[in-house]
Design a protein around this motif. Sequence first.
Motif, mmCIF file in Angstrom:
data_model
loop_
_atom_site.group_PDB
_atom_site.id
_atom_site.type_symbol
_atom_site.label_atom_id
_atom_site.label_comp_id
_atom_site.label_asym_id
_atom_site.label_seq_id
_atom_site.Cartn_x
_atom_site.Cartn_y
_atom_site.Cartn_z
ATOM 1 N N SER A 66 0.828 -1.207 0.000
ATOM 2 C CA SER A 66 0.000 0.000 0.000
ATOM 3 C C SER A 66 0.867 1.263 0.000
ATOM 4 O O SER A 66 0.489 2.279 -0.570
ATOM 5 C CB SER A 66 -0.949 -0.003 1.201
ATOM 6 O OG SER A 66 -0.267 0.262 2.412
ATOM 7 N N VAL A 67 2.026 1.200 0.643
ATOM 8 C CA VAL A 67 2.943 2.339 0.643
ATOM 9 C C VAL A 67 3.391 2.631 -0.786
ATOM 10 O O VAL A 67 3.348 3.770 -1.257
ATOM 11 C CB VAL A 67 4.171 2.054 1.536
ATOM 12 C CG1 VAL A 67 5.211 3.161 1.388
ATOM 13 C CG2 VAL A 67 3.757 1.919 2.989
ATOM 14 N N VAL A 68 3.819 1.584 -1.469
ATOM 15 C CA VAL A 68 4.298 1.743 -2.848
ATOM 16 C C VAL A 68 3.161 2.170 -3.762
ATOM 17 O O VAL A 68 3.330 3.052 -4.616
ATOM 18 C CB VAL A 68 4.941 0.429 -3.333
ATOM 19 C CG1 VAL A 68 5.304 0.516 -4.809
ATOM 20 C CG2 VAL A 68 6.186 0.119 -2.505
ATOM 21 N N ASP A 69 2.001 1.559 -3.604
ATOM 22 C CA ASP A 69 0.864 1.908 -4.456
ATOM 23 C C ASP A 69 0.431 3.354 -4.263
ATOM 24 O O ASP A 69 -0.128 3.974 -5.179
ATOM 25 C CB ASP A 69 -0.320 0.978 -4.176
ATOM 26 C CG ASP A 69 -0.098 -0.437 -4.688
ATOM 27 O OD1 ASP A 69 0.844 -0.640 -5.492
ATOM 28 O OD2 ASP A 69 -0.846 -1.342 -4.279
ATOM 29 N N ALA A 70 0.683 3.898 -3.080
ATOM 30 C CA ALA A 70 0.334 5.297 -2.809
ATOM 31 C C ALA A 70 1.366 6.264 -3.363
ATOM 32 O O ALA A 70 1.201 7.476 -3.266
ATOM 33 C CB ALA A 70 0.169 5.513 -1.305
ATOM 34 N N GLY A 71 2.450 5.720 -3.946
ATOM 35 C CA GLY A 71 3.485 6.580 -4.509
ATOM 36 C C GLY A 71 4.511 7.044 -3.508
ATOM 37 O O GLY A 71 5.267 7.977 -3.775
ATOM 38 N N ARG A 72 4.557 6.385 -2.347
ATOM 39 C CA ARG A 72 5.526 6.765 -1.324
ATOM 40 C C ARG A 72 6.718 5.804 -1.340
ATOM 41 O O ARG A 72 6.690 4.739 -1.945
ATOM 42 C CB ARG A 72 4.863 6.790 0.043
ATOM 43 C CG ARG A 72 3.791 7.863 0.136
ATOM 44 C CD ARG A 72 3.517 8.220 1.567
ATOM 45 N NE ARG A 72 2.397 7.467 2.100
ATOM 46 C CZ ARG A 72 1.833 7.726 3.284
ATOM 47 N NH1 ARG A 72 2.298 8.698 4.023
ATOM 48 N NH2 ARG A 72 0.830 7.015 3.712
ATOM 49 N N LEU A 73 7.783 6.199 -0.660
ATOM 50 C CA LEU A 73 8.978 5.383 -0.587
ATOM 51 C C LEU A 73 8.894 4.444 0.612
ATOM 52 O O LEU A 73 8.292 4.766 1.636
ATOM 53 C CB LEU A 73 10.214 6.271 -0.457
ATOM 54 C CG LEU A 73 10.386 7.358 -1.525
ATOM 55 C CD1 LEU A 73 11.659 8.150 -1.271
ATOM 56 C CD2 LEU A 73 10.384 6.755 -2.919
ATOM 57 N N LEU A 74 9.534 3.285 0.458
ATOM 58 C CA LEU A 74 9.487 2.249 1.480
ATOM 59 C C LEU A 74 10.901 1.933 1.963
ATOM 60 O O LEU A 74 11.814 1.729 1.154
ATOM 61 C CB LEU A 74 8.841 0.985 0.893
ATOM 62 C CG LEU A 74 8.753 -0.248 1.802
ATOM 63 C CD1 LEU A 74 7.838 0.023 2.998
ATOM 64 C CD2 LEU A 74 8.233 -1.450 0.995
ATOM 65 N N HIS A 75 11.075 1.900 3.276
ATOM 66 C CA HIS A 75 12.339 1.478 3.897
ATOM 67 C C HIS A 75 12.035 0.222 4.701
ATOM 68 O O HIS A 75 11.230 0.243 5.632
ATOM 69 C CB HIS A 75 12.891 2.588 4.798
ATOM 70 C CG HIS A 75 14.226 2.261 5.386
ATOM 71 N ND1 HIS A 75 14.881 3.111 6.265
ATOM 72 C CD2 HIS A 75 15.056 1.194 5.228
ATOM 73 C CE1 HIS A 75 16.040 2.581 6.620
ATOM 74 N NE2 HIS A 75 16.167 1.402 6.013
ATOM 75 N N VAL A 76 12.673 -0.880 4.328
ATOM 76 C CA VAL A 76 12.444 -2.173 4.963
ATOM 77 C C VAL A 76 13.694 -2.602 5.722
ATOM 78 O O VAL A 76 14.784 -2.649 5.146
ATOM 79 C CB VAL A 76 12.084 -3.242 3.915
ATOM 80 C CG1 VAL A 76 12.036 -4.618 4.552
ATOM 81 C CG2 VAL A 76 10.751 -2.924 3.263
ATOM 82 N N ALA A 77 13.539 -2.919 6.994
ATOM 83 C CA ALA A 77 14.621 -3.485 7.797
ATOM 84 C C ALA A 77 14.304 -4.957 8.036
ATOM 85 O O ALA A 77 13.216 -5.296 8.518
ATOM 86 C CB ALA A 77 14.764 -2.744 9.120
ATOM 87 N N ILE A 78 15.246 -5.830 7.699
ATOM 88 C CA ILE A 78 15.067 -7.268 7.865
ATOM 89 C C ILE A 78 15.925 -7.734 9.039
ATOM 90 O O ILE A 78 17.142 -7.589 9.026
ATOM 91 C CB ILE A 78 15.464 -8.024 6.587
ATOM 92 C CG1 ILE A 78 14.581 -7.563 5.415
ATOM 93 C CG2 ILE A 78 15.342 -9.531 6.786
ATOM 94 C CD1 ILE A 78 15.012 -8.132 4.073
ATOM 95 N N GLY A 79 15.283 -8.282 10.056
ATOM 96 C CA GLY A 79 15.996 -8.756 11.230
ATOM 97 C C GLY A 79 16.431 -10.200 11.087
ATOM 98 O O GLY A 79 16.329 -10.806 10.022
ATOM 99 N N THR A 80 16.892 -10.801 12.175
ATOM 100 C CA THR A 80 17.371 -12.181 12.125
ATOM 101 C C THR A 80 16.482 -13.128 12.931
ATOM 102 O O THR A 80 16.837 -14.287 13.156
ATOM 103 C CB THR A 80 18.810 -12.298 12.654
ATOM 104 O OG1 THR A 80 18.850 -11.883 14.022
ATOM 105 C CG2 THR A 80 19.751 -11.428 11.845
#
Length: 355
Positions: free
Chosen positions: A107-121
Motif C-alpha cells: 500500500s505504501v508503494v501503491d500510494a506513490g511513497r517510498l518504502l524502507h524495509v529493515a530485515i531482522g534475524t
Amino acid sequence: MAFASSSTPVRGRHRRRRLPVAALAVTTVALAACSAEQQPTAAPTASARCAVSAQLVPACGVLLGVTPPDPTASSLAAADAAAARPYDFVYRFHDLDAAIPDEVDRSVVDAGRLLHVAIGTRQHQKNGRTYTWREVADGVVDAQLTAQAKGIAGLKVPVWVTFDHEPDNGTKQPRGSGADYVEAWRHVHEVFAAAGTTNAVWVWVVTGASESLDRVEQFWPGNDVVDWVSWESYNPAGCRAGRLDPSRWKSFEAALLVFHDWLTKNGARVGIDLSKPQMISESGSVKDPSNPDRRAAWYRDIESALSRYPQIKAVGLWDHTGNNICDYRFSEEAPVQAGVDTLLTSPRLSQTQVP
C-alpha cells in the motif's frame, strides 16, 4: 529501536503524483556539489520541484518519513490524518519469515511513497528463534532471504533495504562479532543479487550513540554493498534509565552530532565513502513535563539544523514508544503534531517529488 511500522495510502491534500521509475534519473553533478560539509544551504524556493534518483537521493531538499505507533495500515492512516501532509516514506521492520511485501508494504508503494524495509534475524512465526550473524553468513536462512528478495524485486520501484539495523546496540552482542555481521551483510547482499533484486538501495543503520562509538567501525560492511549511511537522533532526556530528567535535554542537532562528528573524523580511516547520502532513520523527543511547548519546538527546530548538514538527505520520525518509559509518540498530541506540521510544510522538507 526495533518495532514494526505500518502504512496505508491516504487521499488528501498535498497528495503527490507517482512518477515512473524511468523518469527518476538525476545527474550526479549537483549531488557531488553537496558531498562535503559546507555553510548552511538555502531552502528550496516555493516553485522548485525536486525529483529523486534511482538510489532515492533527492536532487534538493530532504525526504521526511515516519514509523507509526503500530504496524498496521490503520495506524499510518491515523498518523497521516493528523499530519499536514502524507509523509514521504515509511520505515517498516520484518522478521526473517515475514512475507515481503505484505499488504501494508504494497500500500505504501501503491500510494506513490517510498518504502524502507529493515530485515531482522528473528524467525518469529515458525519457532521464535533469532539466528546469529554467522548462521546468516553461512547460508542457513537463504531460502527465507531469497523469498523476501524476490518479493522486493516484484515491487519494481527502488526500495531502501537494511539488514539487522543497530548492530552496534549492546543487546545484539549475542548475535556475533563485528566480523560476523559484515560477512552476514555481504552474504545477504549476494542473495539479493542472485535473486535479481536490482531495485534494493542498501542503507547501513547504526544507533549513533556515544556508548557504541568505540566499536561501531567493526560493523562497516564496505562501500560496494552500502548506498546510504544512517544513524539515529533521539532526545530521551533520561527516560531510558526510567526517569525523565529535563536537565538532560538534547536537541535534534546535538543528538545527530554524536555520530556525525565521529563519521567526519574517522570515516575515511575506516574506509567509508563520505560522499554517500546520509539518513537519520529514527528521531524523536520525549516531553518536558515542566514545559509543554519544548517538545513541539524540538521538531520545529529540525529544519534549521538540517541546513547545516547538506549530506543528510532523509529523516525519519519515530511516532512510537521506545525503551523503558520512553514515549516518542506525537501524532495523538495536537500541540506536538503542530510542531511536526511546521517541519512537514517547510520549504526544505516539502519540495521533493517522490516516485
